[in-house]
Scaffold this motif. Structure first.
Motif, PDB file in Angstrom:
ATOM      1  N   SER A  80       0.828  -1.211   0.000  1.00 54.01           N
ATOM      2  CA  SER A  80       0.000   0.000   0.000  1.00 54.01           C
ATOM      3  C   SER A  80       0.862   1.260   0.000  1.00 54.01           C
ATOM      4  CB  SER A  80      -0.909   0.009   1.220  1.00 54.01           C
ATOM      5  OG  SER A  80      -1.788  -1.096   1.189  1.00 54.01           O
ATOM      6  N   GLY A  81       0.674   2.080  -1.016  1.00 50.71           N
ATOM      7  CA  GLY A  81       1.361   3.356  -1.117  1.00 50.71           C
ATOM      8  C   GLY A  81       2.661   3.309  -1.877  1.00 50.71           C
ATOM      9  N   LEU A  82       3.218   2.123  -2.103  1.00 51.66           N
ATOM     10  CA  LEU A  82       4.543   2.059  -2.715  1.00 51.66           C
ATOM     11  C   LEU A  82       4.539   2.317  -4.221  1.00 51.66           C
ATOM     12  CD1 LEU A  82       5.088   0.586   0.117  1.00 51.66           C
ATOM     13  CD2 LEU A  82       7.141  -0.204  -1.030  1.00 51.66           C
ATOM     14  N   TRP A  83       3.354   2.494  -4.804  1.00 53.57           N
ATOM     15  CA  TRP A  83       3.308   2.911  -6.210  1.00 53.57           C
ATOM     16  C   TRP A  83       3.951   4.281  -6.375  1.00 53.57           C
ATOM     17  CZ3 TRP A  83       0.673   7.391  -7.435  1.00 53.57           C
ATOM     18  CH2 TRP A  83      -0.235   7.877  -6.480  1.00 53.57           C
ATOM     19  N   PHE A 118      18.209  -3.758   4.944  1.00 49.31           N
ATOM     20  CA  PHE A 118      17.384  -3.019   5.900  1.00 49.31           C
ATOM     21  C   PHE A 118      17.278  -1.545   5.527  1.00 49.31           C
ATOM     22  CE2 PHE A 118      17.702  -6.805   8.509  1.00 49.31           C
ATOM     23  CZ  PHE A 118      16.456  -6.828   9.127  1.00 49.31           C
ATOM     24  N   ALA A 119      18.311  -1.004   4.911  1.00 54.71           N
ATOM     25  CA  ALA A 119      18.218   0.375   4.412  1.00 54.71           C
ATOM     26  C   ALA A 119      17.158   0.465   3.314  1.00 54.71           C
ATOM     27  CB  ALA A 119      19.571   0.834   3.888  1.00 54.71           C
ATOM     28  N   LYS A 120      17.118  -0.535   2.453  1.00 54.53           N
ATOM     29  CA  LYS A 120      16.105  -0.570   1.395  1.00 54.53           C
ATOM     30  C   LYS A 120      14.715  -0.700   2.004  1.00 54.53           C
ATOM     31  CE  LYS A 120      16.978  -2.896  -2.370  1.00 54.53           C
ATOM     32  NZ  LYS A 120      17.189  -4.013  -3.337  1.00 54.53           N
ATOM     33  N   TYR A 121      14.585  -1.533   3.028  1.00 56.86           N
ATOM     34  CA  TYR A 121      13.286  -1.722   3.675  1.00 56.86           C
ATOM     35  C   TYR A 121      12.807  -0.428   4.331  1.00 56.86           C
ATOM     36  CZ  TYR A 121       9.698  -3.919   6.623  1.00 56.86           C
ATOM     37  OH  TYR A 121       8.516  -4.256   7.239  1.00 56.86           O
ATOM     38  N   ARG A 122      13.712   0.284   4.994  1.00 61.09           N
ATOM     39  CA  ARG A 122      13.344   1.564   5.606  1.00 61.09           C
ATOM     40  C   ARG A 122      12.928   2.570   4.539  1.00 61.09           C
ATOM     41  NH1 ARG A 122      17.752   0.088   8.946  1.00 61.09           N
ATOM     42  NH2 ARG A 122      19.191   1.321   7.666  1.00 61.09           N
ATOM     43  N   ASP A 123      13.613   2.542   3.420  1.00 60.33           N
ATOM     44  CA  ASP A 123      13.236   3.413   2.304  1.00 60.33           C
ATOM     45  C   ASP A 123      11.827   3.073   1.826  1.00 60.33           C
ATOM     46  OD1 ASP A 123      13.482   5.187   0.016  1.00 60.33           O
ATOM     47  OD2 ASP A 123      13.913   3.401  -1.182  1.00 60.33           O
ATOM     48  N   GLN A 182       9.463   1.691   3.543  1.00 60.52           N
ATOM     49  CA  GLN A 182       8.498   2.058   4.577  1.00 60.52           C
ATOM     50  C   GLN A 182       8.139   3.539   4.541  1.00 60.52           C
ATOM     51  OE1 GLN A 182      10.644   0.373   8.011  1.00 60.52           O
ATOM     52  NE2 GLN A 182       8.824  -0.869   8.413  1.00 60.52           N
ATOM     53  N   SER A 183       9.047   4.363   4.054  1.00 62.00           N
ATOM     54  CA  SER A 183       8.775   5.805   4.023  1.00 62.00           C
ATOM     55  C   SER A 183       7.698   6.168   3.010  1.00 62.00           C
ATOM     56  CB  SER A 183      10.065   6.578   3.721  1.00 62.00           C
ATOM     57  OG  SER A 183      10.494   6.365   2.377  1.00 62.00           O
ATOM     58  N   TYR A 184       7.307   5.213   2.148  1.00 64.45           N
ATOM     59  CA  TYR A 184       6.292   5.473   1.129  1.00 64.45           C
ATOM     60  C   TYR A 184       4.951   4.792   1.414  1.00 64.45           C
ATOM     61  CZ  TYR A 184       9.950   7.455  -1.834  1.00 64.45           C
ATOM     62  OH  TYR A 184      10.959   8.237  -2.333  1.00 64.45           O
ATOM     63  N   ILE A 185       4.845   4.048   2.489  1.00 65.40           N
ATOM     64  CA  ILE A 185       3.627   3.278   2.709  1.00 65.40           C
ATOM     65  C   ILE A 185       2.433   4.186   3.012  1.00 65.40           C
ATOM     66  CG2 ILE A 185       4.915   1.277   3.536  1.00 65.40           C
ATOM     67  CD1 ILE A 185       3.954   1.948   6.361  1.00 65.40           C
ATOM     68  N   SER A 186       1.255   3.674   2.725  1.00 68.19           N
ATOM     69  CA  SER A 186       0.004   4.351   3.070  1.00 68.19           C
ATOM     70  C   SER A 186      -0.722   3.511   4.108  1.00 68.19           C
ATOM     71  CB  SER A 186      -0.877   4.531   1.828  1.00 68.19           C
ATOM     72  OG  SER A 186      -2.201   4.876   2.205  1.00 68.19           O
ATOM     73  N   GLU A 187      -0.828   4.022   5.321  1.00 71.07           N
ATOM     74  CA  GLU A 187      -1.549   3.284   6.352  1.00 71.07           C
ATOM     75  C   GLU A 187      -3.029   3.170   6.003  1.00 71.07           C
ATOM     76  OE1 GLU A 187      -0.812   4.466  10.377  1.00 71.07           O
ATOM     77  OE2 GLU A 187       1.319   4.864   9.994  1.00 71.07           O
ATOM     78  N   GLU A 188      -3.591   4.230   5.446  1.00 65.82           N
ATOM     79  CA  GLU A 188      -4.991   4.179   5.060  1.00 65.82           C
ATOM     80  C   GLU A 188      -5.217   3.116   3.987  1.00 65.82           C
ATOM     81  OE1 GLU A 188      -8.321   7.477   4.054  1.00 65.82           O
ATOM     82  OE2 GLU A 188      -6.821   7.185   2.465  1.00 65.82           O
ATOM     83  N   GLY A 189      -4.300   3.038   3.019  1.00 70.97           N
ATOM     84  CA  GLY A 189      -4.431   2.019   1.981  1.00 70.97           C
ATOM     85  C   GLY A 189      -4.374   0.616   2.544  1.00 70.97           C
ATOM     86  N   ALA A 214       1.269  -3.113   5.292  1.00 69.65           N
ATOM     87  CA  ALA A 214       1.459  -2.282   4.099  1.00 69.65           C
ATOM     88  C   ALA A 214       2.510  -2.858   3.152  1.00 69.65           C
ATOM     89  CB  ALA A 214       1.848  -0.862   4.505  1.00 69.65           C
ATOM     90  N   ILE A 215       3.403  -3.677   3.682  1.00 78.10           N
ATOM     91  CA  ILE A 215       4.366  -4.399   2.840  1.00 78.10           C
ATOM     92  C   ILE A 215       4.187  -5.879   3.146  1.00 78.10           C
ATOM     93  CG2 ILE A 215       6.792  -4.799   2.277  1.00 78.10           C
ATOM     94  CD1 ILE A 215       7.389  -1.953   3.135  1.00 78.10           C
ATOM     95  N   GLY A 216       3.595  -6.611   2.226  1.00 77.28           N
ATOM     96  CA  GLY A 216       3.430  -8.046   2.428  1.00 77.28           C
ATOM     97  C   GLY A 216       2.023  -8.492   2.726  1.00 77.28           C
TER      98      GLY A 216
END
Length: 460
Positions: A19-22, A292-297, A299-306, A362-364
């Protein structure tokens, strides 16, 4: 050691589960309307020797959250969504071995035209088509097709059993294998005496027809299914050759695998049937620190609402009624158990909030996520398989197609180095590649059994 099998999990839309990573600068999922996007993905997956690309689908919109489709539309949460069947011929044209699992909801289409569509795809893919059998779960889909409300859960499976009886007859019984002669000298394309009229008068479907397509390489597509309920597992034990599970923990998945295989054996099927694939998202890089740096990156784009929009549709709980800081345990119900068990297993003493659940999903989605270097990821994959008895993974993406490209470049070579993954495709159809026992349904499968129906009449 058993070979680990891999499917890619995608959908003909922008935001499938991540969610949101588009919005991520490297994500190309917004190009889902382009055939080039899908043919490039198919080539990548075949390079990685994936067994298949599994295409999810829904006929409806996620409108449980806020009792409105607005959040789904804002976040691209599986809407807009295009027809997945339209993609397969193009992807088959640029690949030789990759299989294609098509999700098609049997609740909203009569089995007669559907049977022809699947036979057509089996012909055009030269035997690489599978069908993910779903009965639907969104009330919005039912309303979109003229119903006031979705048919009750167990009743949907009763309808599905009758549906399967119809399509099995069309695929397996209507045309004899040598019915098509293509005899130019005598001017006979098909021998009419070897084409049979199917007559079916079941509790939900009736027909009197000849299947419109000649026998395709597999006749019946490889049968996938993802029902987790007791009734869904009963259906899978009878029909499914491959089952997808969204396992939150090793113990939960192992229990599901044992239950599925025991039910299948009671139905007269073999010990290792069906193959079981566990939902997994992988975030990897050459080193653990980079992963983990990629994962944190990400996460910065996720949409909790989505994420909550999707979770609301999956569980039937309107998460818009809760604050991000509300404890999940206060709204725990049977519908949401599997969605949060992964969190409680990892840390049973922690009180998870709605916001934390959203960030986790939001991821997975409702599966698990592994984040680490290739060697550590494969360690986790091997442990998961060895402890649960699953046969492989249904791999979702975080950023498309980057997630799949990383798996092909980093995870597949490590699996091969350990002898847990194939180095070349086997020849033949998808069914033969998966089971090594020919193109057709096995003789002990329900689709090959004698049906308690009137004798077939000649098509003449």
């Amino acid at each position: 050691m058993a070979e680990i099998r891999l499917n890619a999990f995608d959908m003909n839309c922008v935001s499938h589960q991540a969610s949101g990573l588009w919005r991520h600068p490297r994500d190309r999922s917004a190009q889902y309307r382009s055939l080039r996007y899908w043919t490039d993905l198919a080539r990548t997956l075949e390079r990685g020797l994936f067994d298949s690309l599994f295409l999810a689908d829904v006929l409806g919109v996620y409108d449980v959250y806020g009792h409105s489709p607005d959040a789904a539309l804002r976040n691209g949460a599986q809407i807009p969504v295009n027809d997945p069947a339209m993609l397969i011929s193009a992807m088959a044209g640029v690949t030789e071995h990759l299989g294609f699992g098509l999700t098609a909801t049997l609740s909203y289409e009569h089995p007669f035209p559907f049977a022809r569509r699947m036979s057509t795809l089996d012909h055009l893919t030269e035997g690489r088509i599978g069908w993910n059998i779903v009965t639907g779960y969104l009330n919005s889909a039912a309303k979109s097709t003229g119903k006031q409300v979705q048919t009750k859960h167990d009743q949907r499976y009763a309808i599905a059993d009758d549906y399967m009886d119809v399509v099995y007859k069309l695929w397996e019984e209507s045309w004899e294998q040598d019915a098509v002669l293509r005899d130019k000298q005598q001017g006979i394309f098909t021998d009419p005496s070897k084409v049979h009229r199917i007559q079916h008068d079941g509790p939900f479907f009736s027909l009197d027809a000849i299947h419109l397509a000649e026998p395709s390489p597999q006749r019946t597509p490889v049968l996938f299914q993802a029902g987790a309920s007791a009734r869904g597992q009963q259906f899978a034990a009878t029909h499914a050759e491959c089952v997808f599970v969204a396992g939150p923990s090793q113990d939960t998945v192992a229990k599901t695998v044992r239950s599925l295989r025991a039910a299948a054996q009671q139905a007269g099927r073999t010990k290792k049937t069906p193959l079981v694939f566990s939902l997994l998202t992988i975030v990897t890089a050459p080193t653990e620190e980079e992963a983990f740096a990629k994962y944190r990156d990400y996460q910065s784009y996720i949409s909790e609402e989505g994420a909550l929009t999707l979770l609301s549709g999956w569980t039937g709980i309107d998460f818009s009624a809760y604050k991000p800081t509300d404890p999940v345990r206060h709204i725990r119900s049977d519908a949401i158990h599997s969605a949060i068990d992964s969190l409680t297993v990892m840390n049973p003493d922690k009180i998870w909030t709605v916001g934390e659940l959203a960030r986790h999903a939001a991821i997975g989605g409702m599966g698990i996520t592994f984040v680490s270097s290739p060697t550590q990821i494969v360690d986790q994959m091997e442990q998961w398989i060895d402890q649960t008895g699953v046969d492989g993974f249904n791999l979702a993406y975080a950023v498309a197609p980057e997630t799949f490209e990383d798996i092909v470049a980093l995870i597949v070579p490590e699996l091969q180095r350990r002898g847990r993954y194939k180095r070349a495709y086997q020849p033949g159809t998808l069914r033969h590649k998966l089971f090594g026992a020919g193109d057709r349904l096995p003789a002990n499968h329900a689709g090959r059994q004698t049906h308690a129906t009137p004798p077939l009449a000649s098509a003449q």
